[in-house]
Scaffold this motif. Structure first.
Motif, mmCIF file in Angstrom:
data_model
loop_
_atom_site.group_PDB
_atom_site.id
_atom_site.type_symbol
_atom_site.label_atom_id
_atom_site.label_comp_id
_atom_site.label_asym_id
_atom_site.label_seq_id
_atom_site.Cartn_x
_atom_site.Cartn_y
_atom_site.Cartn_z
ATOM 1 N N LEU A 113 4.854 -18.850 -41.264
ATOM 2 C CA LEU A 113 3.585 -19.463 -41.670
ATOM 3 C C LEU A 113 2.557 -19.374 -40.543
ATOM 4 O O LEU A 113 1.386 -19.072 -40.783
ATOM 5 C CB LEU A 113 3.819 -20.920 -42.063
ATOM 6 C CG LEU A 113 2.645 -21.665 -42.692
ATOM 7 C CD1 LEU A 113 2.122 -20.913 -43.904
ATOM 8 C CD2 LEU A 113 3.050 -23.066 -43.095
ATOM 9 N N LEU A 114 2.982 -19.624 -39.300
ATOM 10 C CA LEU A 114 2.070 -19.512 -38.160
ATOM 11 C C LEU A 114 1.571 -18.084 -37.996
ATOM 12 O O LEU A 114 0.392 -17.856 -37.701
ATOM 13 C CB LEU A 114 2.775 -19.979 -36.885
ATOM 14 C CG LEU A 114 2.966 -21.490 -36.733
ATOM 15 C CD1 LEU A 114 3.869 -21.790 -35.548
ATOM 16 C CD2 LEU A 114 1.628 -22.199 -36.561
ATOM 17 N N GLN A 115 2.462 -17.108 -38.205
ATOM 18 C CA GLN A 115 2.071 -15.711 -38.093
ATOM 19 C C GLN A 115 1.053 -15.339 -39.156
ATOM 20 O O GLN A 115 0.084 -14.618 -38.898
ATOM 21 C CB GLN A 115 3.307 -14.813 -38.221
ATOM 22 C CG GLN A 115 3.023 -13.323 -38.017
ATOM 23 C CD GLN A 115 2.508 -13.025 -36.625
ATOM 24 O OE1 GLN A 115 3.099 -13.440 -35.638
ATOM 25 N NE2 GLN A 115 1.401 -12.309 -36.535
ATOM 26 N N GLU A 116 1.254 -15.859 -40.364
ATOM 27 C CA GLU A 116 0.312 -15.580 -41.451
ATOM 28 C C GLU A 116 -1.060 -16.178 -41.128
ATOM 29 O O GLU A 116 -2.098 -15.535 -41.370
ATOM 30 C CB GLU A 116 0.853 -16.160 -42.757
ATOM 31 C CG GLU A 116 0.014 -15.869 -43.978
ATOM 32 C CD GLU A 116 0.056 -14.418 -44.398
ATOM 33 O OE1 GLU A 116 -0.845 -14.007 -45.164
ATOM 34 O OE2 GLU A 116 0.963 -13.691 -43.955
ATOM 35 N N LEU A 117 -1.091 -17.395 -40.604
ATOM 36 C CA LEU A 117 -2.367 -18.019 -40.237
ATOM 37 C C LEU A 117 -3.042 -17.253 -39.104
ATOM 38 O O LEU A 117 -4.261 -17.086 -39.098
ATOM 39 C CB LEU A 117 -2.133 -19.478 -39.840
ATOM 40 C CG LEU A 117 -1.800 -20.443 -40.978
ATOM 41 C CD1 LEU A 117 -1.409 -21.810 -40.423
ATOM 42 C CD2 LEU A 117 -2.974 -20.593 -41.939
#
Length: 281
Positions: A113-117
């Motif tokens: 999720l952090l990578q997507e953001l």
């Protein structure tokens, strides 16, 4: 009810199996993890979907959400396990289970999720959006920042050469004074309405560079969405069976796939006639 009552044996077995899975630690753990993550990201999702977009607060929420997820990644493991619905710590005491749930599930989900953001809201994109928000006409252009608007123009070097930037700087001083003193521009709510009103009042002729920059701001989300649609469509068009198609063929297939609503209005007879015309040439 299906598992306990006199049901078909096969249905009874399936119901009992599903109940067993729903009561398992794996399911409860994942459900609790996703509920927590969705709780942290809900405000951001709602902010990004609002029609009346507040870009400055939306970008602030992106940063705060990423910080909260990072904090959860570092300190949230024990907190999650101690929640009532997940309080089965004896189940994860063994090293293999501990590694699986903490590293392969808990940390991996948060990292994804952090990578997507990060991919969608890197520093360049966030700075671009902050600069765009400076043209918001709400509250008497209270968000206007001349330096950020000039910085925004530097993102378009093909449209704003050095001499154009000098002209833009002078236009901005006159433009903002004009906007704040004209009652026709006092109740505008978004940048698109600002452009419409500027054209209606012939300000697009007076402030040509300013209006050009506003147009580029409004085009950007559409262009970005179009690019995402193309890449999404490419996974359907260029599949394993057609992975050697040339660029021109791929381009033609993508156009018809993405704009299928338009092409569906074209009759088969028109297509056949078109091919017949091409043959005779």
């Amino acid at each position: 009810m299906i598992g306990k009552k006199d049901s078909v044996f096969d249905d009874k077995g399936k119901a009992q199996g599903i109940l067993y899975l729903l009561e398992s630690f794996d399911f409860v753990f994942m459900a609790q993890l996703m509920t927590t993550i969705f709780g942290y990201t809900n405000n951001l999702c709602l902010a990004l979907q609002r029609r009346d977009q507040d870009t400055i607060n939306a970008m602030r929420l992106v940063t705060l959400t990423k910080d909260q997820l990072q904090k959860m990644r570092e300190d949230g493991w024990e907190i999650l396990l101690n929640k009532p619905s997940c309080k089965i710590k004896t189940f994860v005491q063994q090293v293999s289970y501990l590694h699986h749930f903490r590293v392969d599930v808990f940390i991996k989900v948060i990292d994804l999720l952090l990578q997507e953001l990060d991919n969608r809201f890197d520093e360049v994109n966030m700075e671009l959006l902050r600069c765009m928000a400076c043209f918001n006409p709400k509250d008497g252009f209270s968000s206007f920042d001349k330096e950020k608007v000039l910085k925004l123009a530097t993102f378009y070097p093909s449209d704003f050469a050095n001499i154009d930037l000098m002209d833009l700087e002078c236009q901005l001083d006159i433009f903002i004074g004009d906007m704040r003193s004209d009652e026709d521009f006092q109740n505008l709510r978004d940048i698109s309405s600002l452009l419409v009103k500027s054209v209606e009042t012939k300000r697009d002729v007076v402030y040509s560079h300013v209006v050009l920059l506003i147009k580029l701001i409004l085009i950007l989300p559409v262009a970005t969405a179009s690019i995402e649609r193309v890449f999404s469509g490419m996974t359907f068009v260029k599949n394993k069976l057609r992975n050697r198609m040339g660029d021109q063929h791929l381009n033609d297939c993508l156009v018809t796939f993405i704009e299928k609503d338009v092409f569906l209005q074209v009759s088969d007879d028109d297509v056949v006639n078109r091919f017949e015309e091409m043959k005779t040439r």
